[in-house]
Design a protein around this motif. Structure first.
Motif, PDB file in Angstrom:
ATOM      1  N   VAL A   1       0.871  -1.170   0.000  1.00 58.09           N
ATOM      2  CA  VAL A   1       0.000   0.000   0.000  1.00 58.09           C
ATOM      3  C   VAL A   1       0.912   1.224   0.000  1.00 58.09           C
ATOM      4  O   VAL A   1       1.707   1.412   0.919  1.00 58.09           O
ATOM      5  CB  VAL A   1      -0.933   0.033   1.232  1.00 58.09           C
ATOM      6  CG1 VAL A   1      -1.838   1.263   1.179  1.00 58.09           C
ATOM      7  CG2 VAL A   1      -1.747  -1.249   1.328  1.00 58.09           C
ATOM      8  N   VAL A   2       0.801   2.030  -1.045  1.00 55.51           N
ATOM      9  CA  VAL A   2       1.584   3.257  -1.169  1.00 55.51           C
ATOM     10  C   VAL A   2       0.659   4.433  -0.895  1.00 55.51           C
ATOM     11  O   VAL A   2      -0.413   4.528  -1.487  1.00 55.51           O
ATOM     12  CB  VAL A   2       2.206   3.377  -2.572  1.00 55.51           C
ATOM     13  CG1 VAL A   2       2.866   4.737  -2.764  1.00 55.51           C
ATOM     14  CG2 VAL A   2       3.198   2.247  -2.816  1.00 55.51           C
TER      15      VAL A   2
ATOM     16  N   GLU B   1      11.387  -5.426   5.968  1.00 52.96           N
ATOM     17  CA  GLU B   1      11.816  -4.068   6.278  1.00 52.96           C
ATOM     18  C   GLU B   1      12.645  -3.487   5.127  1.00 52.96           C
ATOM     19  O   GLU B   1      12.421  -2.353   4.695  1.00 52.96           O
ATOM     20  CB  GLU B   1      12.660  -4.035   7.568  1.00 52.96           C
ATOM     21  CG  GLU B   1      11.898  -4.395   8.819  1.00 52.96           C
ATOM     22  CD  GLU B   1      11.895  -5.886   9.165  1.00 52.96           C
ATOM     23  OE1 GLU B   1      11.722  -6.207  10.348  1.00 52.96           O
ATOM     24  OE2 GLU B   1      12.054  -6.723   8.241  1.00 52.96           O
ATOM     25  N   ASN B   2      13.579  -4.285   4.622  1.00 49.34           N
ATOM     26  CA  ASN B   2      14.434  -3.810   3.539  1.00 49.34           C
ATOM     27  C   ASN B   2      13.701  -3.763   2.203  1.00 49.34           C
ATOM     28  O   ASN B   2      14.030  -2.935   1.351  1.00 49.34           O
ATOM     29  CB  ASN B   2      15.705  -4.653   3.454  1.00 49.34           C
ATOM     30  CG  ASN B   2      16.666  -4.317   4.582  1.00 49.34           C
ATOM     31  OD1 ASN B   2      16.745  -3.174   5.032  1.00 49.34           O
ATOM     32  ND2 ASN B   2      17.398  -5.310   5.054  1.00 49.34           N
TER      33      ASN B   2
ATOM     34  N   LYS C   1       3.606   0.629   2.941  1.00 45.97           N
ATOM     35  CA  LYS C   1       3.194  -0.444   3.859  1.00 45.97           C
ATOM     36  C   LYS C   1       3.276  -1.753   3.092  1.00 45.97           C
ATOM     37  O   LYS C   1       2.650  -1.897   2.041  1.00 45.97           O
ATOM     38  CB  LYS C   1       1.772  -0.181   4.346  1.00 45.97           C
ATOM     39  CG  LYS C   1       1.308  -1.074   5.464  1.00 45.97           C
ATOM     40  CD  LYS C   1      -0.046  -0.577   5.978  1.00 45.97           C
ATOM     41  CE  LYS C   1      -0.458  -1.252   7.253  1.00 45.97           C
ATOM     42  NZ  LYS C   1      -1.732  -0.725   7.777  1.00 45.97           N
ATOM     43  N   VAL C   2       4.084  -2.692   3.594  1.00 43.76           N
ATOM     44  CA  VAL C   2       4.293  -3.966   2.910  1.00 43.76           C
ATOM     45  C   VAL C   2       3.778  -5.094   3.799  1.00 43.76           C
ATOM     46  O   VAL C   2       4.222  -5.242   4.939  1.00 43.76           O
ATOM     47  CB  VAL C   2       5.785  -4.198   2.576  1.00 43.76           C
ATOM     48  CG1 VAL C   2       5.968  -5.526   1.848  1.00 43.76           C
ATOM     49  CG2 VAL C   2       6.341  -3.048   1.745  1.00 43.76           C
TER      50      VAL C   2
ATOM     51  N   VAL D   1       5.077  -4.355   7.514  1.00 43.85           N
ATOM     52  CA  VAL D   1       6.088  -3.324   7.784  1.00 43.85           C
ATOM     53  C   VAL D   1       5.594  -2.002   7.221  1.00 43.85           C
ATOM     54  O   VAL D   1       5.096  -1.945   6.098  1.00 43.85           O
ATOM     55  CB  VAL D   1       7.441  -3.693   7.140  1.00 43.85           C
ATOM     56  CG1 VAL D   1       8.411  -2.530   7.214  1.00 43.85           C
ATOM     57  CG2 VAL D   1       8.030  -4.923   7.802  1.00 43.85           C
ATOM     58  N   VAL D   2       5.731  -0.943   8.008  1.00 47.43           N
ATOM     59  CA  VAL D   2       5.418   0.413   7.563  1.00 47.43           C
ATOM     60  C   VAL D   2       6.723   1.192   7.544  1.00 47.43           C
ATOM     61  O   VAL D   2       7.474   1.179   8.527  1.00 47.43           O
ATOM     62  CB  VAL D   2       4.404   1.097   8.509  1.00 47.43           C
ATOM     63  CG1 VAL D   2       4.200   2.552   8.117  1.00 47.43           C
ATOM     64  CG2 VAL D   2       3.087   0.341   8.507  1.00 47.43           C
ATOM     65  N   TYR D   3       6.974   1.875   6.421  1.00 44.09           N
ATOM     66  CA  TYR D   3       8.183   2.693   6.302  1.00 44.09           C
ATOM     67  C   TYR D   3       7.804   4.080   5.814  1.00 44.09           C
ATOM     68  O   TYR D   3       7.054   4.218   4.854  1.00 44.09           O
ATOM     69  CB  TYR D   3       9.178   2.034   5.339  1.00 44.09           C
ATOM     70  CG  TYR D   3      10.499   2.763   5.272  1.00 44.09           C
ATOM     71  CD1 TYR D   3      11.377   2.761   6.348  1.00 44.09           C
ATOM     72  CD2 TYR D   3      10.871   3.463   4.133  1.00 44.09           C
ATOM     73  CE1 TYR D   3      12.586   3.441   6.297  1.00 44.09           C
ATOM     74  CE2 TYR D   3      12.081   4.142   4.072  1.00 44.09           C
ATOM     75  CZ  TYR D   3      12.934   4.126   5.154  1.00 44.09           C
ATOM     76  OH  TYR D   3      14.124   4.793   5.101  1.00 44.09           O
TER      77      TYR D   3
END
Length: 148
Positions: free
Chosen positions: A53-54, A105-106, A128-129, A137-139
């Motif tokens: 999700v972008v 994460e990466n 969000k992956v 994971v949210v970055y």
């Protein structure tokens, strides 16, 4: 009455891709990798159906009524995510992961960096992956341990 100037909104778009990987750090021994990553350290790897999700943010354009044209966002995501990652072995087919452990994460950082190159500056808000329904994971890019 239409929204006034300066109204900010966030827009999200989802997509899915399939890829395989092996969680393995060259900095660790085989025994340490197995202890740390367990079955995810399988020498033959394992696969996931990732969901991404972008989210972009920005001012709602008073003429178009949009923060970003979703067709443009879809094309950026195709180039930044699908082309390099879909149906790939992350460790063998994606140069970025030659020296970076292919954790979720990466993967999120990789996607963020690829999208940053394509989107207007300052619009990318969150990546969000979903590796699985339980592992997410949210970055947000701007957050680093050096800024604390």
């Amino acid at each position: 009455m239409p929204p006034g100037p300066g109204r900010l909104a966030r827009v999200s778009r989802c997509l899915g891709f399939s890829a395989c990987h092996r969680l393995h750090s060259p900095s660790l021994s085989n025994e340490e990798n197995l202890k740390l990553f367990g079955k995810c350290n399988n020498p033959n790897g394992h696969g996931h159906n990732y969901k991404v999700v972008v989210t972009v943010r920005g001012e709602i354009d008073p003429v178009s009524g949009m923060v970003i044209n979703l067709t443009d966002l879809k094309e950026h995501m195709q180039e930044a995510i699908m082309k390099p990652l879909d149906h790939k072995n992350l460790d063998k087919d994606v140069e970025y992961f030659a020296d970076v452990v292919s954790t979720t994460e990466n993967v999120a950082v990789f996607i963020w960096e690829n999208l940053q190159k394509r989107l207007p500056p300052g619009t990318l808000y969150k990546v969000k992956v979903y590796e699985t329904d339980q592992n997410i994971v949210v970055y947000k890019g701007e957050e680093t341990t050096h800024e604390r």
